[in-house]
Motif scaffolding. Structure first.
Motif, PDB file in Angstrom:
ATOM      1  N   ALA A  45       0.829  -1.206   0.000  1.00 18.20           N
ATOM      2  CA  ALA A  45       0.000   0.000   0.000  1.00 18.20           C
ATOM      3  C   ALA A  45       0.867   1.261   0.000  1.00 18.20           C
ATOM      4  N   ALA A  46       1.960   1.237   0.775  1.00 15.28           N
ATOM      5  CA  ALA A  46       2.859   2.397   0.824  1.00 15.28           C
ATOM      6  C   ALA A  46       3.526   2.628  -0.531  1.00 15.28           C
ATOM      7  N   LEU A  47       3.967   1.552  -1.174  1.00 14.32           N
ATOM      8  CA  LEU A  47       4.586   1.681  -2.492  1.00 14.32           C
ATOM      9  C   LEU A  47       3.586   2.228  -3.509  1.00 14.32           C
ATOM     10  N   ALA A  48       2.345   1.763  -3.436  1.00 14.68           N
ATOM     11  CA  ALA A  48       1.320   2.251  -4.357  1.00 14.68           C
ATOM     12  C   ALA A  48       1.044   3.739  -4.132  1.00 14.68           C
ATOM     13  N   GLU A  49       1.035   4.168  -2.867  1.00 20.20           N
ATOM     14  CA  GLU A  49       0.829   5.583  -2.564  1.00 20.20           C
ATOM     15  C   GLU A  49       1.992   6.440  -3.078  1.00 20.20           C
ATOM     16  N   MET A  50       3.205   5.942  -2.897  1.00 17.04           N
ATOM     17  CA  MET A  50       4.363   6.698  -3.369  1.00 17.04           C
ATOM     18  C   MET A  50       4.343   6.818  -4.889  1.00 17.04           C
ATOM     19  N   ARG A  51       3.915   5.760  -5.562  1.00 14.61           N
ATOM     20  CA  ARG A  51       3.771   5.847  -7.015  1.00 14.61           C
ATOM     21  C   ARG A  51       2.672   6.845  -7.383  1.00 14.61           C
ATOM     22  N   ARG A  52       1.572   6.825  -6.644  1.00 18.31           N
ATOM     23  CA  ARG A  52       0.444   7.713  -6.965  1.00 18.31           C
ATOM     24  C   ARG A  52       0.854   9.179  -6.984  1.00 18.31           C
ATOM     25  N   VAL A  53       1.644   9.598  -6.000  1.00 13.18           N
ATOM     26  CA  VAL A  53       1.977  11.021  -5.903  1.00 13.18           C
ATOM     27  C   VAL A  53       3.106  11.430  -6.851  1.00 13.18           C
ATOM     28  N   LEU A  54       3.719  10.451  -7.530  1.00 15.33           N
ATOM     29  CA  LEU A  54       4.735  10.782  -8.529  1.00 15.33           C
ATOM     30  C   LEU A  54       4.090  11.315  -9.799  1.00 15.33           C
ATOM     31  N   ARG A  55       4.750  12.263 -10.427  1.00 16.45           N
ATOM     32  CA  ARG A  55       4.345  12.702 -11.751  1.00 16.45           C
ATOM     33  C   ARG A  55       4.758  11.650 -12.778  1.00 16.45           C
ATOM     34  N   PRO A  56       4.079  11.574 -13.923  1.00 12.25           N
ATOM     35  CA  PRO A  56       4.539  10.679 -14.988  1.00 12.25           C
ATOM     36  C   PRO A  56       5.989  10.990 -15.350  1.00 12.25           C
ATOM     37  N   GLY A  57       6.807   9.949 -15.376  1.00  8.70           N
ATOM     38  CA  GLY A  57       8.239  10.130 -15.594  1.00  8.70           C
ATOM     39  C   GLY A  57       9.022  10.277 -14.306  1.00  8.70           C
ATOM     40  N   GLY A  58       8.323  10.449 -13.179  1.00  6.86           N
ATOM     41  CA  GLY A  58       8.982  10.582 -11.889  1.00  6.86           C
ATOM     42  C   GLY A  58       9.534   9.255 -11.403  1.00  6.86           C
ATOM     43  N   ARG A  59      10.409   9.307 -10.422  1.00  6.22           N
ATOM     44  CA  ARG A  59      11.077   8.098  -9.954  1.00  6.22           C
ATOM     45  C   ARG A  59      10.962   7.952  -8.433  1.00  6.22           C
ATOM     46  N   LEU A  60      10.914   6.700  -8.018  1.00 11.60           N
ATOM     47  CA  LEU A  60      10.909   6.340  -6.609  1.00 11.60           C
ATOM     48  C   LEU A  60      12.231   5.663  -6.281  1.00 11.60           C
ATOM     49  N   LEU A  61      12.856   6.097  -5.189  1.00 12.82           N
ATOM     50  CA  LEU A  61      14.089   5.487  -4.700  1.00 12.82           C
ATOM     51  C   LEU A  61      13.835   4.922  -3.303  1.00 12.82           C
TER      52      LEU A  61
END
Length: 245
Positions: free
Chosen positions: A146-162
């Motif tokens: 759920a946390a990973l999905a939330e972090m992806r949600r708030v990213l802009r298209p082309g944004g990255r999660l580390l």
């Protein structure tokens, strides 16, 4: 209906209890957190974070969200890179940790927006950030998917999660690493932070955290693309990167 359970280190607890127990750990260690990080990692945590900052490749004007940002090591570094046209949000679920991070930011003569929030329910609009980072915080979350999905949600298209996190060490080193983790680490925690139990939990939580490949698959399952990881310290730590496409 029986309540769902999860793990708190090696202990099985009700899901509703885990957040409270984790909060107790970090409230206890907040004031000694940076000192213990230096001792535990022999200073290497600074190199791991520098590698994360380099991989992030933050540019002026970008918006960054530092989840479970704790004492603000990454937030401070990113703030210098985004400049006055950008923004860096420092967040943490734990008030004691967030207070230490906020005070550090102010002591450096900077002012960053801060928010006490749960990574599983981020209070930000969809497509808000160019970069989201979480360093040594994911393993403490009850519902990592759920946390990973939330972090992806708030990213802009082309944004990255580390995701910088403890991981599975190279197997020939595992016996020595276990000796260090379960004997020396609690001893240091007692001597420096007067809290052996919190550092015993740390060692256990690392063993319960998904290994490199499992976490990469979880990130893909959360909708992230081009997922890859970089092993650090013989795999004791790994940096995962994924993109929102």
């Amino acid at each position: 209906m029986e309540e769902k359970t999860t793990h708190f280190g090696y202990e099985t607890v009700a899901e509703s209890d885990k957040a409270r127990k984790v909060a107790g750990v970090f409230t206890s260690v907040a004031q000694k957190y940076d000192v213990m990080n230096d001792l535990m990692s022999f200073g290497m945590h600074r190199l791991w974070k520098k590698f994360t900052i380099d991989i992030a490749n933050v540019r002026p004007g970008e918006r960054v969200l530092d989840v479970a940002g704790g004492t603000a090591d990454l937030s401070l570094a990113f703030a210098k890179k985004v400049g006055p046209r950008g923004a860096v949000w420092l967040t943490d679920i734990n008030h004691a940790m967030l207070a230490v991070g906020r005070d550090r930011v102010l002591d450096k003569g900077m002012a960053l927006p801060t928010a006490q929030c749960d990574a599983e329910h981020l209070p930000f609009a969809t497509d808000s950030f160019d970069l989201v980072t979480v360093a040594f915080g994911l393993r403490n979350m009850t519902h990592k998917d759920a946390a990973l999905a939330e972090m992806r949600r708030v990213l802009r298209p082309g944004g990255r999660l580390l995701v910088l996190e403890f991981s599975q060490i190279w197997k020939p080193l595992a016996p020595a690493y276990d000796l260090y983790s379960f004997k020396l680490l609690p001893w240091m925690g007692q001597k420096v932070a007067q809290d052996a139990d919190s550092y015993r939990y740390l060692a256990e939580s690392i063993r319960m955290h998904p290994d490199q490949e499992t976490l990469a698959e979880m990130m893909r399952g959360a909708g992230l693309a081009r997922v890859e990881y970089f092993n650090l310290a013989a795999g004791a730590v790994a940096l995962h990167r994924g993109y929102k496409l």
